[in-house]
Design a protein around this motif. Structure first.
Motif, PDB file in Angstrom:
ATOM      1  N   PRO A 213      23.620  47.415  33.453  1.00 15.15           N
ATOM      2  CA  PRO A 213      24.722  48.246  32.925  1.00 15.15           C
ATOM      3  C   PRO A 213      25.922  47.425  32.466  1.00 15.15           C
ATOM      4  O   PRO A 213      26.598  47.799  31.495  1.00 15.15           O
ATOM      5  CB  PRO A 213      25.066  49.144  34.117  1.00 15.15           C
ATOM      6  CG  PRO A 213      23.796  49.244  34.904  1.00 15.15           C
ATOM      7  CD  PRO A 213      23.147  47.894  34.773  1.00 15.15           C
ATOM      8  N   ALA A 214      26.177  46.299  33.121  1.00 16.57           N
ATOM      9  CA  ALA A 214      27.331  45.470  32.753  1.00 16.57           C
ATOM     10  C   ALA A 214      27.186  44.865  31.366  1.00 16.57           C
ATOM     11  O   ALA A 214      28.169  44.357  30.806  1.00 16.57           O
ATOM     12  CB  ALA A 214      27.526  44.363  33.787  1.00 16.57           C
ATOM     13  N   GLU A 215      25.969  44.895  30.789  1.00 19.26           N
ATOM     14  CA  GLU A 215      25.742  44.303  29.471  1.00 19.26           C
ATOM     15  C   GLU A 215      25.662  45.350  28.359  1.00 19.26           C
ATOM     16  O   GLU A 215      25.308  45.008  27.229  1.00 19.26           O
ATOM     17  CB  GLU A 215      24.449  43.478  29.487  1.00 19.26           C
ATOM     18  CG  GLU A 215      24.520  42.280  30.428  1.00 19.26           C
ATOM     19  CD  GLU A 215      23.209  41.512  30.522  1.00 19.26           C
ATOM     20  OE1 GLU A 215      23.199  40.461  31.183  1.00 19.26           O
ATOM     21  OE2 GLU A 215      22.201  41.961  29.930  1.00 19.26           O
ATOM     22  N   ASP A 216      26.005  46.601  28.666  1.00 20.75           N
ATOM     23  CA  ASP A 216      25.892  47.654  27.646  1.00 20.75           C
ATOM     24  C   ASP A 216      26.795  47.407  26.443  1.00 20.75           C
ATOM     25  O   ASP A 216      26.518  47.910  25.345  1.00 20.75           O
ATOM     26  CB  ASP A 216      26.201  49.023  28.255  1.00 20.75           C
ATOM     27  CG  ASP A 216      25.063  49.555  29.117  1.00 20.75           C
ATOM     28  OD1 ASP A 216      23.948  48.996  29.028  1.00 20.75           O
ATOM     29  OD2 ASP A 216      25.291  50.514  29.873  1.00 20.75           O
ATOM     30  N   ALA A 217      27.840  46.620  26.624  1.00 18.26           N
ATOM     31  CA  ALA A 217      28.736  46.307  25.506  1.00 18.26           C
ATOM     32  C   ALA A 217      28.388  44.971  24.869  1.00 18.26           C
ATOM     33  O   ALA A 217      29.122  44.485  23.994  1.00 18.26           O
ATOM     34  CB  ALA A 217      30.184  46.292  25.986  1.00 18.26           C
ATOM     35  N   GLU A 218      27.272  44.355  25.280  1.00 14.87           N
ATOM     36  CA  GLU A 218      26.899  43.030  24.783  1.00 14.87           C
ATOM     37  C   GLU A 218      25.593  43.038  23.995  1.00 14.87           C
ATOM     38  O   GLU A 218      24.923  42.008  23.871  1.00 14.87           O
ATOM     39  CB  GLU A 218      26.791  42.051  25.947  1.00 14.87           C
ATOM     40  CG  GLU A 218      28.091  41.855  26.715  1.00 14.87           C
ATOM     41  CD  GLU A 218      27.943  40.850  27.829  1.00 14.87           C
ATOM     42  OE1 GLU A 218      27.680  39.664  27.531  1.00 14.87           O
ATOM     43  OE2 GLU A 218      28.064  41.244  28.999  1.00 14.87           O
ATOM     44  N   VAL A 219      25.246  44.182  23.444  1.00 12.90           N
ATOM     45  CA  VAL A 219      24.057  44.265  22.601  1.00 12.90           C
ATOM     46  C   VAL A 219      24.309  43.474  21.324  1.00 12.90           C
ATOM     47  O   VAL A 219      25.384  43.562  20.719  1.00 12.90           O
ATOM     48  CB  VAL A 219      23.727  45.733  22.274  1.00 12.90           C
ATOM     49  CG1 VAL A 219      22.534  45.833  21.322  1.00 12.90           C
ATOM     50  CG2 VAL A 219      23.444  46.502  23.556  1.00 12.90           C
ATOM     51  N   ARG A 220      23.332  42.692  20.914  1.00 13.80           N
ATOM     52  CA  ARG A 220      23.500  41.873  19.712  1.00 13.80           C
ATOM     53  C   ARG A 220      23.740  42.760  18.491  1.00 13.80           C
ATOM     54  O   ARG A 220      23.220  43.873  18.387  1.00 13.80           O
ATOM     55  CB  ARG A 220      22.250  41.020  19.479  1.00 13.80           C
ATOM     56  CG  ARG A 220      22.239  39.756  20.298  1.00 13.80           C
ATOM     57  CD  ARG A 220      20.955  38.987  20.107  1.00 13.80           C
ATOM     58  NE  ARG A 220      21.178  37.555  20.101  1.00 13.80           N
ATOM     59  CZ  ARG A 220      20.291  36.659  20.525  1.00 13.80           C
ATOM     60  NH1 ARG A 220      19.128  37.045  21.007  1.00 13.80           N
ATOM     61  NH2 ARG A 220      20.552  35.378  20.470  1.00 13.80           N
ATOM     62  N   THR A 221      24.497  42.250  17.552  1.00 17.08           N
ATOM     63  CA  THR A 221      24.814  43.011  16.343  1.00 17.08           C
ATOM     64  C   THR A 221      23.644  43.004  15.380  1.00 17.08           C
ATOM     65  O   THR A 221      22.763  42.137  15.435  1.00 17.08           O
ATOM     66  CB  THR A 221      26.035  42.419  15.631  1.00 17.08           C
ATOM     67  OG1 THR A 221      25.695  41.108  15.147  1.00 17.08           O
ATOM     68  CG2 THR A 221      27.239  42.334  16.565  1.00 17.08           C
ATOM     69  N   VAL A 222      23.653  43.966  14.464  1.00 15.64           N
ATOM     70  CA  VAL A 222      22.589  44.017  13.460  1.00 15.64           C
ATOM     71  C   VAL A 222      22.630  42.773  12.584  1.00 15.64           C
ATOM     72  O   VAL A 222      21.581  42.273  12.154  1.00 15.64           O
ATOM     73  CB  VAL A 222      22.695  45.308  12.624  1.00 15.64           C
ATOM     74  CG1 VAL A 222      23.986  45.334  11.809  1.00 15.64           C
ATOM     75  CG2 VAL A 222      21.490  45.456  11.703  1.00 15.64           C
ATOM     76  N   GLU A 223      23.820  42.240  12.330  1.00 15.22           N
ATOM     77  CA  GLU A 223      23.932  41.039  11.502  1.00 15.22           C
ATOM     78  C   GLU A 223      23.234  39.853  12.170  1.00 15.22           C
ATOM     79  O   GLU A 223      22.500  39.090  11.519  1.00 15.22           O
ATOM     80  CB  GLU A 223      25.408  40.698  11.240  1.00 15.22           C
ATOM     81  CG  GLU A 223      26.122  41.638  10.301  1.00 15.22           C
ATOM     82  CD  GLU A 223      26.526  42.945  10.962  1.00 15.22           C
ATOM     83  OE1 GLU A 223      26.504  43.010  12.221  1.00 15.22           O
ATOM     84  OE2 GLU A 223      26.857  43.908  10.232  1.00 15.22           O
TER      85      GLU A 223
END
Length: 453
Positions: free
Chosen positions: A291-301
């Motif tokens: 859960p702590a990584e929910d804001a660290e998903v890699r970008t589409v770019e």
């Protein structure tokens, strides 16, 4: 410096198997890391966690597979058992499985659900079975553990339909008796060949080579013909992750940058194999959902750039997408995967119709004429790798409306597919010049990609 004299025809004579050809054509597929670690918020569980902790409230394999398919993936590999030893199917040889959990009152089978969902949505199914088991008492005992592992491998290869990949890493640590298991790799391979002859055996296996990092980095040139020594499963295991920490996933080594040029193959001419590369990384910092990584998903770019380098660099791309504790892929991951699929589809849709002529020289020049000057940003080239990997150097040039020629890009290895990108430039003609080759080039496809509007 002149490269050592190595026979090009001998190098070109090394060819892929039918299973390797079918695998290479898949190009892009997914990894699903899910299990007890998901419930405990760990990357490497130590084993012996209470099976009661495995109780996803909304597990939806169709949602997993749909998310992967939206990104353009062609298959899914499931972590049927990770190092902690908890099995996502009801194994006959251990009590440490979903059968001992409260999920579906102990009558569930995650492997079956994912295999069935993959078939429903037109994706191929693959398995990961960790050779290290931190719960099984026989681990480290030698043949007794090999018997146990082969029994589980047999269950997975006989109960769930066709399997396209058996993904084996080299994780290896002390067992409960303080001993380290010496894996009988050849026995494992033989079981796969007997039960699923069309499946590639990947990483610690003879069919698909690990790119050497988990960061999504690629070599400048990726060759499929390499020295047989690279098949050594123990060598791969030695370079694999050894501890449960966050540094390895983004570690990129600078060694082994050239595995297959003529210079690199000098001295190995009589002992070469077709061993193509797979680029693997995770959509998040970890391989399991945290859960702590929910804001660290890699970008589409970032993901699209990796896709272009991997699928456009004679490799396949394996992207991990870990479902959350409730049994669903998080909305943030789903959104990025959908964006990635649209980006990949848009790139392919920007192919420009051209009229192609080919010179008849020994080293051909492919000339692609556009109907009118257009802005372009990439050229895609692919060899018929059933005839081997032959091209060793290409130069791509473009001509503008005033007749001026500019070099747009160049590369050495091509193989199944090479995508050369460059800043958008308006041209009316593009040439692909084969400057060096191991044998007469056999080009399977070539395309010019228009610039994004």
């Amino acid at each position: 410096m002149t490269a050592p004299a190595v026979s090009g025809r001998e190098l070109a004579a090394v060819r892929p198997s039918a299973r390797q050809l079918a695998w290479q054509a898949m190009e892009f597929y997914g990894f699903i890391h899910f299990g007890m670690n998901t419930m405990t918020d760990r990357e490497w569980g130590e084993g012996h966690d209470d099976p009661a902790r495995f109780d996803p409230s909304a597990l939806d394999a169709d949602q997993w597979v749909t998310a992967l398919k939206s990104a353009g993936m062609t298959g899914v590999i499931l972590t049927c058992k990770h190092h902690d030893g908890f099995c996502l199917w009801p194994s006959d040889v251990t009590a440490y499985s979903v059968a001992a959990s409260p999920w579906k009152d102990g009558r569930g089978d995650v492997v079956a659900e994912v295999a069935d969902a993959a078939r429903r949505h037109g994706l191929r199914f693959g398995i990961y079975l960790s050779p290290w088991d931190r719960t099984e008492a026989s681990y480290g005992s030698g043949t007794a553990y090999d018997d146990f592992y082969v029994a589980q491998l047999t269950e997975l290869l006989t109960r769930y339909g066709p399997v396209f990949s058996v993904w084996l890493d080299g994780a290896n640590g002390e067992g409960p008796n303080g001993k380290v298991q010496v894996y009988d790799w050849e026995r494992y391979f033989a079981v796969v060949r007997e039960l699923q002859p069309d499946a590639v055996i990947s990483v610690c296996g003879p069919d698909v080579r690990w790119c050497g990092n988990e960061a999504g980095e690629t070599r400048p040139d990726e060759w499929s013909v390499v020295p047989r020594a690279l098949l050594d499963a123990e060598r791969t295991a030695e370079r694999s992750q050894k501890a449960d920490d966050g540094t390895f996933a983004r570690l990129v080594r600078s060694d082994d940058r050239d595995l297959g040029s003529r210079a690199a193959l000098a001295g190995h001419e009589d002992d070469l194999v077709w061993y193509p590369a797979e680029v693997n990384t995770s959509i998040r910092p970890g391989w399991f959902h945290h859960p702590a990584e929910d804001a660290e998903v890699r970008t589409v770019e970032e993901l699209f750039a990796i896709h272009l380098r991997a699928v456009g660099g004679n490799s396949c791309f394996l992207l991990n997408v870990p479902p959350a504790r409730d049994g669903r892929v998080h909305d943030a991951d789903v959104a990025v995967l959908e964006q990635l699929g649209r980006r990949i589809a848009d790139f392919k849709d920007r192919r420009i119709e051209t009229t192609m002529t080919v010179s008849t020289d020994e080293l051909p020049v492919l000339t692609l004429e556009l109907e009118r000057p257009k802005a372009v940003e990439a050229v895609v080239l692919g060899e018929d790798i059933a005839q081997g990997q032959r091209i060793e150097h290409i130069v791509v040039r473009g001509r503008d409306a005033d007749g001026r020629w500019t070099t747009l890009g160049e590369a050495h290895a091509v193989g199944h597919q090479r995508i050369l990108t460059f800043p958008p430039v308006e041209v009316d003609t593009v040439t692909v010049e084969v400057r060096e080759a191991r044998d007469t080039p056999v080009v399977a496809r070539v395309a010019v990609i228009g610039a994004a509007s």
